[in-house]
Design an enzyme around this catalytic site. Structure first.
Site, PDB file in Angstrom:
ATOM      1  N   THR A   1       2.259  10.983  -0.993  1.00  0.00           N
ATOM      2  CA  THR A   1       3.332  11.962  -0.847  1.00  0.00           C
ATOM      3  C   THR A   1       4.588  11.617  -1.678  1.00  0.00           C
ATOM      4  O   THR A   1       5.261  12.513  -2.170  1.00  0.00           O
ATOM      5  CB  THR A   1       3.711  12.098   0.635  1.00  0.00           C
ATOM      6  N   ASN A   2       4.901  10.337  -1.792  1.00  0.00           N
ATOM      7  CA  ASN A   2       6.002   9.880  -2.664  1.00  0.00           C
ATOM      8  C   ASN A   2       5.458   8.721  -3.505  1.00  0.00           C
ATOM      9  O   ASN A   2       5.935   7.602  -3.372  1.00  0.00           O
ATOM     10  CB  ASN A   2       7.197   9.321  -1.874  1.00  0.00           C
TER      11      ASN A   2
ATOM     12  N   GLY B   1       5.105   3.964   9.102  1.00  0.00           N
ATOM     13  CA  GLY B   1       4.099   4.952   9.471  1.00  0.00           C
ATOM     14  C   GLY B   1       4.588   6.392   9.533  1.00  0.00           C
ATOM     15  O   GLY B   1       5.668   6.730   9.043  1.00  0.00           O
TER      16      GLY B   1
ATOM     17  N   PRO C   1       1.755   5.617  -0.530  1.00  0.00           N
ATOM     18  CA  PRO C   1       1.193   6.932  -0.151  1.00  0.00           C
ATOM     19  C   PRO C   1       1.045   7.905  -1.323  1.00  0.00           C
ATOM     20  O   PRO C   1       1.522   7.633  -2.438  1.00  0.00           O
ATOM     21  CB  PRO C   1       2.249   7.458   0.823  1.00  0.00           C
TER      22      PRO C   1
ATOM     23  N   GLY D   1       0.062   6.737   6.668  1.00  0.00           N
ATOM     24  CA  GLY D   1      -0.248   7.270   7.994  1.00  0.00           C
ATOM     25  C   GLY D   1      -0.617   6.174   8.987  1.00  0.00           C
ATOM     26  O   GLY D   1      -0.629   4.991   8.650  1.00  0.00           O
TER      27      GLY D   1
ATOM     28  N   ILE E   1       0.875  -1.182   0.000  1.00  0.00           N
ATOM     29  CA  ILE E   1       0.000   0.000   0.000  1.00  0.00           C
ATOM     30  C   ILE E   1       0.907   1.225   0.000  1.00  0.00           C
ATOM     31  O   ILE E   1       1.844   1.304   0.803  1.00  0.00           O
ATOM     32  CB  ILE E   1      -0.911  -0.036   1.246  1.00  0.00           C
TER      33      ILE E   1
ATOM     34  N   CYS F   1       8.532  12.018   4.938  1.00  0.00           N
ATOM     35  CA  CYS F   1       8.227  11.755   6.353  1.00  0.00           C
ATOM     36  C   CYS F   1       9.442  12.010   7.247  1.00  0.00           C
ATOM     37  O   CYS F   1       9.299  12.166   8.447  1.00  0.00           O
ATOM     38  CB  CYS F   1       7.735  10.318   6.518  1.00  0.00           C
TER      39      CYS F   1
ATOM     40  N   GLU G   1       1.852  18.512  15.597  1.00  0.00           N
ATOM     41  CA  GLU G   1       1.186  17.829  14.484  1.00  0.00           C
ATOM     42  C   GLU G   1       2.113  17.705  13.279  1.00  0.00           C
ATOM     43  O   GLU G   1       2.883  18.611  12.989  1.00  0.00           O
ATOM     44  CB  GLU G   1      -0.080  18.602  14.046  1.00  0.00           C
TER      45      GLU G   1
HETATM   46  P1  NAD Z   1      -2.430   8.016   4.017  1.00  0.00           P
HETATM   47  O1  NAD Z   1      -2.331   7.296   5.310  1.00  0.00           O
HETATM   48  O2  NAD Z   1      -3.569   8.930   3.785  1.00  0.00           O
HETATM   49  O3  NAD Z   1      -2.458   6.941   2.820  1.00  0.00           O
HETATM   50  C1  NAD Z   1      -1.502   5.943   2.687  1.00  0.00           C
HETATM   51  C2  NAD Z   1      -2.119   4.742   1.996  1.00  0.00           C
HETATM   52  O4  NAD Z   1      -3.043   4.123   2.880  1.00  0.00           O
HETATM   53  C3  NAD Z   1      -2.907   5.097   0.745  1.00  0.00           C
HETATM   54  O5  NAD Z   1      -2.724   4.089  -0.221  1.00  0.00           O
HETATM   55  C4  NAD Z   1      -4.337   5.120   1.241  1.00  0.00           C
HETATM   56  O6  NAD Z   1      -5.247   4.858   0.203  1.00  0.00           O
HETATM   57  C5  NAD Z   1      -4.301   4.013   2.272  1.00  0.00           C
HETATM   58  N1  NAD Z   1      -5.303   4.160   3.342  1.00  0.00           N
HETATM   59  C6  NAD Z   1      -5.374   5.155   4.242  1.00  0.00           C
HETATM   60  N2  NAD Z   1      -6.407   4.947   5.085  1.00  0.00           N
HETATM   61  C7  NAD Z   1      -7.007   3.793   4.696  1.00  0.00           C
HETATM   62  C8  NAD Z   1      -8.129   3.037   5.149  1.00  0.00           C
HETATM   63  N3  NAD Z   1      -8.868   3.438   6.174  1.00  0.00           N
HETATM   64  N4  NAD Z   1      -8.435   1.885   4.515  1.00  0.00           N
HETATM   65  C9  NAD Z   1      -7.705   1.446   3.448  1.00  0.00           C
HETATM   66  N5  NAD Z   1      -6.631   2.148   2.956  1.00  0.00           N
HETATM   67  C10 NAD Z   1      -6.299   3.288   3.583  1.00  0.00           C
HETATM   68  O7  NAD Z   1      -1.045   8.758   3.842  1.00  0.00           O
HETATM   69  P2  NAD Z   1      -0.545   9.817   2.732  1.00  0.00           P
HETATM   70  O8  NAD Z   1      -1.170  11.131   3.009  1.00  0.00           O
HETATM   71  O9  NAD Z   1      -0.684   9.251   1.390  1.00  0.00           O
HETATM   72  O10 NAD Z   1       0.993   9.861   3.122  1.00  0.00           O
HETATM   73  C11 NAD Z   1       1.472  10.607   4.176  1.00  0.00           C
HETATM   74  C12 NAD Z   1       1.636   9.832   5.462  1.00  0.00           C
HETATM   75  O11 NAD Z   1       2.442   8.693   5.245  1.00  0.00           O
HETATM   76  C13 NAD Z   1       2.369  10.647   6.501  1.00  0.00           C
HETATM   77  O12 NAD Z   1       1.856  10.360   7.781  1.00  0.00           O
HETATM   78  C14 NAD Z   1       3.812  10.203   6.343  1.00  0.00           C
HETATM   79  O13 NAD Z   1       4.611  10.401   7.504  1.00  0.00           O
HETATM   80  C15 NAD Z   1       3.608   8.739   6.058  1.00  0.00           C
HETATM   81  N6  NAD Z   1       4.730   8.184   5.321  1.00  0.00           N
HETATM   82  C16 NAD Z   1       5.576   7.324   5.960  1.00  0.00           C
HETATM   83  C17 NAD Z   1       6.640   6.793   5.267  1.00  0.00           C
HETATM   84  C18 NAD Z   1       7.603   5.872   5.946  1.00  0.00           C
HETATM   85  O14 NAD Z   1       8.475   5.347   5.258  1.00  0.00           O
HETATM   86  N7  NAD Z   1       7.507   5.627   7.236  1.00  0.00           N
HETATM   87  C19 NAD Z   1       6.869   7.139   3.941  1.00  0.00           C
HETATM   88  C20 NAD Z   1       5.976   8.004   3.310  1.00  0.00           C
HETATM   89  C21 NAD Z   1       4.896   8.520   4.010  1.00  0.00           C
END
Ligand code: NAD
Length: 464
Positions: free
Chosen positions: A140-141, A239, A138, A221, A136, A272, A358
């Site tokens: 953002t990247n 996360g 994000p 997230g 799954i 992130c 935040e």
């Molecule tokens: P997001 O959590 O909104 O989405 C991430 C993925 O999860 C997407 O594919 C989205 O469709 C899916 N998703 C989210 N909620 C869901 C649900 N209830 N049911 C099913 N699928 C769901 O995140 P974003 O805005 O795309 O990315 C930013 C977040 O990700 C930030 O919190 C950032 O810190 C984190 N992030 C972490 C890393 C890491 O390597 N730790 C890397 C990139 C981004």
């Protein structure tokens, strides 16, 4: 006579239009590996995995090398598509991110075999594939994560089904198609990497539950990390973070100011790992602020901070429309007009301010004054919120750095450099766009996507 500058301008415009045309052409083509239904995508990946299982490490490396080449060739197209579709980030920085992924994501060299030989013979532990991985990704990247995950997962011998963020489905599926074309060009099977046309929460859930998906990898997230960890399957969770940067009195203040703003504004603060708040000790607080003010930033007064807070955190909820936007665009919404070279918004706040606590993912940087290093460490630990993600420090005092590192307990700690040094950009080490803090794998690479298998030969093959 046409002037040289005019010729250059015409050439630039033609190249720009050719680029646009490329995007259109590739999107109109049938996209390889992109399916209407999740069931069909998983079935196709399963077939591909079976074919792939009969191939060699050399084959894997050849496919990966073609993916690296395609990524470098398409870095700008992917960057432009990403910004255009999501409305977030900066094209030039996204080009660099794709180049980094292409060059520094580990391949098969990351897989290591362990061996024991003794009186009772020889035992090997080898890194085997899981099969079909569900990943799954994000917003953002988006394509960076898909390419990075694909290289690592294929290097480990897996097939992968992606469930991209719906808000980044076009660029994500463009990347899936590009990867498939590269693999096929290098003699590999179709559908080693698959995705679906219209990803949604339902299709992601279907993927998570599917019996043929053996490992889940979620980059996003807290919500999605929690979902995969409750799935009953092996899951890797990458996360959210909220990286603090501490600056003490021994730091090179000029360099710290530049590094902090370079890191914080990279891709408009989307990574992130990017600097999200600064905690500076009292003795150098003013000097650091003065140096930061020379870095193309705009400092808000108290009234403006409160206006911005109402805009960015409406009723306490993050205003997603502003995530990854230029500082100029954000400022414009509170009635402040600045020139294009303003890249960051600076706010002097207290330690409990929502901008500190935040994860905003915008070029807004709160700065907090601490009494001393102990106080700074305390505030940073609170702001990091036990995400165990990333933290930064500018200091030349080894004791301070060590104490901070122990207290903050993050997966990545960057010292005296911009945040991106932590993922191999201007720092040593490989890169990844999936940093698994919650589940402990850390910076993921091919070996993360393997299962250990032991093979024992008793009473033989010890040849000494
Ligand atoms: P997001 O959590 O909104 O989405 C991430 C993925 O999860 C997407 O594919 C989205 O469709 C899916 N998703 C989210 N909620 C869901 C649900 N209830 N049911 C099913 N699928 C769901 O995140 P974003 O805005 O795309 O990315 C930013 C977040 O990700 C930030 O919190 C950032 O810190 C984190 N992030 C972490 C890393 C890491 O390597 N730790 C890397 C990139 C981004």
């Amino acid at each position: 006579m046409v002037k040289e500058e005019q010729i250059e301008a015409i050439v630039r415009e033609v190249l720009r239009r050719i680029d646009r045309e490329d995007i259109k052409l590739n999107e109109d083509k049938h996209q390889l590996g992109v399916f209407d239904k999740m069931e069909d995508a998983i079935e196709a990946a399963k077939d591909a995995f079976e074919k792939f299982s009969n191939m060699t490490l050399e084959d894997r490396e050849r496919f990966i090398s073609e993916i690296r080449k395609a990524t470098l060739e398409n870095a700008r197209v992917l960057a432009e598509m990403g910004v255009k579709e999501t409305g977030m980030g900066k094209v030039e920085h996204k080009v660099l991110k794709h180049q980094l992924v292409a060059k520094k994501t580990p391949g098969t060299e990351d897989l290591k075999t362990q061996a024991w030989s003794g009186d009772k013979g020889l035992t090997l532990v080898e890194m085997a594939p899981f099969g079909v991985i569900g990943a799954i990704t994000p917003s953002t990247n988006p394509s960076e994560t898909i390419i990075c995950n694909s290289i690592g997962m294929i290097a480990a011998g897996n097939a992968v089904v992606f469930s991209p963020h719906p808000g980044a489905k076009r660029v994500s599926n463009f990347a899936v198609d590009m990867i498939n074309r590269a693999i096929i060009k290098a003699g590999g099977p179709e559908n080693l990497v698959v995705s679906i046309k219209e990803p949604s929460i339902n299709t992601t859930n279907a993927m998570i539950k599917h019996p043929d998906v053996k490992l889940l990898v979620a980059t996003g997230g807290p919500e999605i990390v929690k979902i995969v960890l409750s799935s009953g399957k092996k899951a890797i969770g990458a996360g959210a973070g909220n990286p603090p940067v501490v600056v003490d009195e021994t730091a090179d203040i000029k360099k710290a100011a530049k590094d902090i703003i370079d890191g914080c504004t990279f891709d408009n603060n989307l990574p992130c790992i990017a600097e999200k708040e600064v905690i500076a000790v009292e003795r150098i607080y003013r000097d650091l602020l003065d140096e930061i003010l020379k870095q193309g930033v705009y400092k808000l007064n108290a009234l403006q901070i409160s206006k911005l807070e109402n805009l960015v955190l409406m009723d306490g909820k993050l205003n997603k429309k502003l995530v990854g936007k230029d500082a100029k665009v954000i400022l414009d919404q509170i009635g402040i007009n600045v020139s294009d070279d303003i890249r960051c918004i600076i706010c002097e706040t207290d330690e409990d301010h929502p901008f500190v606590m935040e994860e905003l993912m915008m070029p807004i940087l709160p700065i907090v004054k601490a009494k001393n290093i102990d106080d700074a460490i305390r505030i940073a630990v609170k702001a990091e919120k036990n995400n165990r993600h990333t933290a930064h420090i500018h200091s030349k005092n080894i004791d301070n750095i060590t104490r901070y590192a122990k207290a903050i307990n993050t997966t990545i700690l960057v010292k005296n450099a911009p945040s991106y040094a932590g993922i191999g950009f201007g720092g040593e080490g490989f890169t990844t766009f999936t940093i698994a803090g919650p589940t402990g794998e850390g910076l993921t690479s091919a070996r993360t996507f393997t299962r250990m298998r032991r093979c024992v030969l008793a009473d033989g093959l010890r040849i000494i």
